[in-house]
Write an enzyme that holds these catalytic residues in place. Structure first.
Site, mmCIF file in Angstrom:
data_model
loop_
_atom_site.group_PDB
_atom_site.id
_atom_site.type_symbol
_atom_site.label_atom_id
_atom_site.label_comp_id
_atom_site.label_asym_id
_atom_site.label_seq_id
_atom_site.Cartn_x
_atom_site.Cartn_y
_atom_site.Cartn_z
ATOM 1 N N ARG A 1 32.263 99.952 3.618
ATOM 2 C CA ARG A 1 32.337 99.196 2.347
ATOM 3 C C ARG A 1 31.776 97.777 2.501
ATOM 4 N NH1 ARG A 1 33.548 103.714 1.301
ATOM 5 N NH2 ARG A 1 35.479 104.481 0.349
ATOM 6 N N SER B 1 39.280 102.437 -6.089
ATOM 7 C CA SER B 1 40.201 101.945 -5.053
ATOM 8 C C SER B 1 40.252 100.429 -5.113
ATOM 9 C CB SER B 1 39.704 102.349 -3.664
ATOM 10 O OG SER B 1 39.520 103.729 -3.607
ATOM 11 N N GLU C 1 39.014 95.317 -2.616
ATOM 12 C CA GLU C 1 37.639 95.828 -2.616
ATOM 13 C C GLU C 1 36.770 95.278 -3.763
ATOM 14 O OE1 GLU C 1 36.849 100.072 -1.505
ATOM 15 O OE2 GLU C 1 35.776 100.087 -3.404
HETATM 16 P P1 FAD Z 1 29.120 96.162 -10.454
HETATM 17 O O1 FAD Z 1 30.580 96.378 -10.506
HETATM 18 O O2 FAD Z 1 28.419 95.810 -11.714
HETATM 19 O O3 FAD Z 1 28.802 95.051 -9.346
HETATM 20 C C1 FAD Z 1 29.385 95.130 -8.083
HETATM 21 C C2 FAD Z 1 28.828 93.986 -7.224
HETATM 22 O O4 FAD Z 1 27.450 94.209 -6.964
HETATM 23 C C3 FAD Z 1 28.916 92.626 -7.900
HETATM 24 O O5 FAD Z 1 29.158 91.664 -6.891
HETATM 25 C C4 FAD Z 1 27.512 92.423 -8.495
HETATM 26 O O6 FAD Z 1 27.182 91.045 -8.602
HETATM 27 C C5 FAD Z 1 26.653 93.130 -7.464
HETATM 28 N N1 FAD Z 1 25.433 93.751 -7.999
HETATM 29 C C6 FAD Z 1 25.358 94.709 -8.957
HETATM 30 N N2 FAD Z 1 24.073 95.088 -9.121
HETATM 31 C C7 FAD Z 1 23.325 94.353 -8.268
HETATM 32 C C8 FAD Z 1 21.929 94.285 -7.965
HETATM 33 N N3 FAD Z 1 21.037 95.069 -8.569
HETATM 34 N N4 FAD Z 1 21.512 93.401 -7.014
HETATM 35 C C9 FAD Z 1 22.397 92.606 -6.376
HETATM 36 N N5 FAD Z 1 23.735 92.614 -6.622
HETATM 37 C C10 FAD Z 1 24.191 93.487 -7.555
HETATM 38 N N6 FAD Z 1 33.056 103.087 -4.696
HETATM 39 C C11 FAD Z 1 32.817 103.793 -3.558
HETATM 40 O O7 FAD Z 1 32.252 103.248 -2.598
HETATM 41 N N7 FAD Z 1 33.204 105.088 -3.439
HETATM 42 C C12 FAD Z 1 33.819 105.754 -4.446
HETATM 43 O O8 FAD Z 1 34.129 106.927 -4.298
HETATM 44 C C13 FAD Z 1 34.097 105.036 -5.646
HETATM 45 N N8 FAD Z 1 34.755 105.633 -6.658
HETATM 46 C C14 FAD Z 1 35.049 104.929 -7.792
HETATM 47 C C15 FAD Z 1 35.746 105.568 -8.823
HETATM 48 C C16 FAD Z 1 36.062 104.881 -9.988
HETATM 49 C C17 FAD Z 1 36.813 105.578 -11.080
HETATM 50 C C18 FAD Z 1 35.641 103.535 -10.138
HETATM 51 C C19 FAD Z 1 35.932 102.788 -11.422
HETATM 52 C C20 FAD Z 1 34.959 102.880 -9.123
HETATM 53 C C21 FAD Z 1 34.654 103.574 -7.930
HETATM 54 N N9 FAD Z 1 33.961 102.968 -6.874
HETATM 55 C C22 FAD Z 1 33.682 103.676 -5.729
HETATM 56 C C23 FAD Z 1 33.539 101.565 -6.980
HETATM 57 C C24 FAD Z 1 32.179 101.381 -7.722
HETATM 58 O O9 FAD Z 1 31.898 102.493 -8.538
HETATM 59 C C25 FAD Z 1 31.016 101.188 -6.755
HETATM 60 O O10 FAD Z 1 31.243 100.083 -5.925
HETATM 61 C C26 FAD Z 1 29.675 101.010 -7.482
HETATM 62 O O11 FAD Z 1 28.617 100.999 -6.553
HETATM 63 C C27 FAD Z 1 29.620 99.729 -8.303
HETATM 64 O O12 FAD Z 1 28.426 99.773 -9.075
HETATM 65 P P2 FAD Z 1 28.253 98.897 -10.384
HETATM 66 O O13 FAD Z 1 26.851 99.081 -10.846
HETATM 67 O O14 FAD Z 1 29.300 99.207 -11.349
HETATM 68 O O15 FAD Z 1 28.425 97.439 -9.773
HETATM 69 P P1 NAP Z 2 42.176 111.165 -0.009
HETATM 70 O O1 NAP Z 2 41.451 112.463 0.085
HETATM 71 O O2 NAP Z 2 43.531 111.115 -0.649
HETATM 72 O O3 NAP Z 2 42.279 110.533 1.440
HETATM 73 C C1 NAP Z 2 42.934 109.289 1.638
HETATM 74 C C2 NAP Z 2 42.098 108.440 2.560
HETATM 75 O O4 NAP Z 2 42.066 109.029 3.845
HETATM 76 C C3 NAP Z 2 40.685 108.377 2.060
HETATM 77 O O5 NAP Z 2 40.544 107.156 1.418
HETATM 78 C C4 NAP Z 2 39.812 108.558 3.280
HETATM 79 O O6 NAP Z 2 39.208 107.355 3.719
HETATM 80 C C5 NAP Z 2 40.756 109.015 4.353
HETATM 81 N N1 NAP Z 2 40.393 110.388 4.793
HETATM 82 C C6 NAP Z 2 40.711 111.551 4.201
HETATM 83 N N2 NAP Z 2 40.239 112.592 4.919
HETATM 84 C C7 NAP Z 2 39.624 112.064 5.991
HETATM 85 C C8 NAP Z 2 38.923 112.601 7.093
HETATM 86 N N3 NAP Z 2 38.802 113.930 7.258
HETATM 87 N N4 NAP Z 2 38.389 111.764 8.002
HETATM 88 C C9 NAP Z 2 38.500 110.442 7.855
HETATM 89 N N5 NAP Z 2 39.146 109.856 6.831
HETATM 90 C C10 NAP Z 2 39.705 110.650 5.907
HETATM 91 O O7 NAP Z 2 41.219 110.083 -0.744
HETATM 92 P P2 NAP Z 2 40.928 109.874 -2.273
HETATM 93 O O8 NAP Z 2 41.524 108.591 -2.698
HETATM 94 O O9 NAP Z 2 41.202 111.100 -3.064
HETATM 95 O O10 NAP Z 2 39.352 109.618 -2.259
HETATM 96 C C11 NAP Z 2 38.471 110.626 -1.833
HETATM 97 C C12 NAP Z 2 37.185 109.972 -1.350
HETATM 98 O O11 NAP Z 2 36.564 109.255 -2.430
HETATM 99 C C13 NAP Z 2 37.411 108.966 -0.229
HETATM 100 O O12 NAP Z 2 36.340 109.027 0.671
HETATM 101 C C14 NAP Z 2 37.438 107.650 -0.957
HETATM 102 O O13 NAP Z 2 36.973 106.581 -0.153
HETATM 103 C C15 NAP Z 2 36.473 107.882 -2.117
HETATM 104 N N6 NAP Z 2 36.859 107.061 -3.273
HETATM 105 C C16 NAP Z 2 36.557 105.749 -3.237
HETATM 106 C C17 NAP Z 2 36.883 104.925 -4.316
HETATM 107 C C18 NAP Z 2 36.493 103.475 -4.311
HETATM 108 O O14 NAP Z 2 36.607 102.828 -5.344
HETATM 109 N N7 NAP Z 2 36.048 102.916 -3.222
HETATM 110 C C19 NAP Z 2 37.552 105.455 -5.415
HETATM 111 C C20 NAP Z 2 37.877 106.809 -5.394
HETATM 112 C C21 NAP Z 2 37.532 107.613 -4.322
HETATM 113 P P3 NAP Z 2 37.804 106.779 3.166
HETATM 114 O O15 NAP Z 2 38.129 106.123 1.883
HETATM 115 O O16 NAP Z 2 37.424 105.798 4.219
HETATM 116 O O17 NAP Z 2 36.843 107.896 3.016
#
Ligand code: FAD
Ligand code: NAP
Length: 339
Positions: free
Chosen positions: A166, A239, A335
């Site tokens: 991340r 998250s 995050e």
């Molecule tokens: P924004 O929220 O608009 O911006 C995020 C940051 O990036 C800000 O600092 C902004 O200034 C910067 N930014 C945006 N665009 C640019 C650009 N073109 N150049 C430079 N800087 C820029 N994240 C995960 O990693 N894994 C997941 O599984 C995941 N699941 C999610 C599920 C849900 C329901 C939600 C709401 C969010 C989730 N996220 C997840 C978080 C999010 O979707 C990601 O981080 C996504 O990449 C953000 O994209 P955005 O375009 O909405 O960015």
């Molecule tokens: P989950 O399956 O309930 O698992 C909980 C956490 O344990 C996850 O966050 C994942 O870490 C870790 N995990 C699970 N299985 C693993 C494995 N086999 N090896 C290593 N780590 C493991 O998670 P969840 O919340 O439903 O999300 C599922 C996936 O979507 C995850 O990868 C999560 O990161 C991603 N997600 C991200 C966001 C976001 O906003 N960043 C939102 C929703 C979902 P990791 O998160 O490091 O993978």
């Protein structure tokens, strides 16, 4: 100048938490020229520039005294195809999930585990988006960004991006790089990652033992839809905390008191704790205070029931951080990007 700059625009529709703050100035970029115009406008009017994509990783705690530039550039193109590997490029404003679907429809594997993540292509490198055992660094081929300090374009390689869990150079140097377009190396042959428990389980339940990348994508979409709130219905930013990386000795210590603690070994010897497990164990799952809350199905997700302010959400996050620190000796890092 084709850029349309509007004064005093509500950002409620432009952040997935649905927080109602105002941008002093707002514009959408549909081309590189618009991006350059926005930079010039911000300099000429002595206002900061804040670039956003889909607003799905933002926590807006006050009105934004800046020109907010929403990336709306579009375009997907194949740069090379040797019959087995394809390098594909997308503009920053392309919505992420439709882009993933586009690659799957073209018979390309690599992004299926990253299905249904909200946001844009341009923001994906910011935190090296990841899910279900895959991060974009695994298929990253390069990107082009504008250096806001010099106005020059720069091509980034994988090494240049300093990707980590991340994290990236773009997050480490906030406001310096404006990402214009991103490239991925995808494969015609499927190299599937099914090690995250629920994915294989869901496919098995569906009677699929030889999944295609599209099967994996669909399984992940169904798992995510069941567990995660849809921001269009319930405001959230996914998250809210990163899963903390801690020394193995702390995990061993915690396991005495909490034998069911969820922790995953990392290549560098550290352990990754499931932050959602810690928050749930501390009793926060389903908690609600006015219009802020902790989602009832996933304790890692903070939600806005309608009228919450960014500051109220921040306050709840800080209460959770403090509680987790006191109970487990673990510091949770937020995050979403805070403004
Ligand atoms: P924004 O929220 O608009 O911006 C995020 C940051 O990036 C800000 O600092 C902004 O200034 C910067 N930014 C945006 N665009 C640019 C650009 N073109 N150049 C430079 N800087 C820029 N994240 C995960 O990693 N894994 C997941 O599984 C995941 N699941 C999610 C599920 C849900 C329901 C939600 C709401 C969010 C989730 N996220 C997840 C978080 C999010 O979707 C990601 O981080 C996504 O990449 C953000 O994209 P955005 O375009 O909405 O960015
Ligand atoms: P989950 O399956 O309930 O698992 C909980 C956490 O344990 C996850 O966050 C994942 O870490 C870790 N995990 C699970 N299985 C693993 C494995 N086999 N090896 C290593 N780590 C493991 O998670 P969840 O919340 O439903 O999300 C599922 C996936 O979507 C995850 O990868 C999560 O990161 C991603 N997600 C991200 C966001 C976001 O906003 N960043 C939102 C929703 C979902 P990791 O998160 O490091 O993978």
């Amino acid at each position: 100048m084709s850029l349309q700059v509007q004064p005093r625009v509500s950002l409620k529709p432009f952040n997935s938490f649905g927080v109602d703050v105002e941008a002093q100035l707002f514009a959408e970029a549909h081309s590189d020229a618009d991006v350059r115009d926005a930079l010039a406008y911000a300099t000429a009017h002595a206002v900061p520039l804040l670039v956003i994509g889909g607003g799905s990783n933002l926590l807006l705690t006050a009105d934004i005294q800046a020109l907010v530039l929403r990336m709306a550039t579009r375009g997907i193109r194949v740069l090379s195809d040797d019959g087995s590997q394809v390098v594909i490029e997308a503009e920053a404003g392309e919505p992420w999930h439709p882009f993933v679907q586009h690659t799957l429809a073209a018979g390309l594997s690599g992004l299926e585990n990253l299905s249904l993540i909200p946001g844009t292509v341009g923001a994906a490198p910011m935190q090296n988006i990841g899910a279900y055992g895959v991060e974009i660094k695994d298929v990253f081929a390069g990107l082009t960004a504008l250096d806001r300090q010099t106005g020059e374009l720069r091509d980034f390689t994988l090494q240049d991006c300093n990707f980590a869990y991340r994290d990236s150079v773009f997050k480490q140097q906030p406001g310096r790089w404006l990402i214009l377009r991103v490239r991925f190396t995808l494969s015609r042959a499927a190299h599937l990652h099914l090690e995250y428990g629920p994915v294989r389980q869901r496919l098995t339940e569906q009677g699929i033992d030889q999944p295609t990348p599209t099967d994996v994508s669909q399984a992940i979409c169904s798992i995510r839809s069941e567990k995660l709130p849809d921001p269009a219905v319930l405001g959230n930013a996914g998250s809210f905390f990163k899963n903390p990386l801690v020394p193995a000795s702390l995990v061993a210590h915690l396991k005495f008191e909490y034998p069911d603690l969820v922790a995953y070994a990392q290549a560098d010897g550290q352990m990754k704790l499931a932050a959602g497990w810690l928050i749930e164990k501390a009793g926060w799952k389903g908690f609600r205070d006015a219009d802020t809350g902790v989602h009832k199905l996933q304790a890692l997700v903070l939600v806005n029931y309608g009228g919450a302010t960014g500051l109220q959400l921040l306050e709840l996050a800080q209460r959770i951080q403090q509680d987790i620190s006191q109970r487990f000796g673990v510091e949770l890092e937020m995050e979403p990007n805070r403004y």
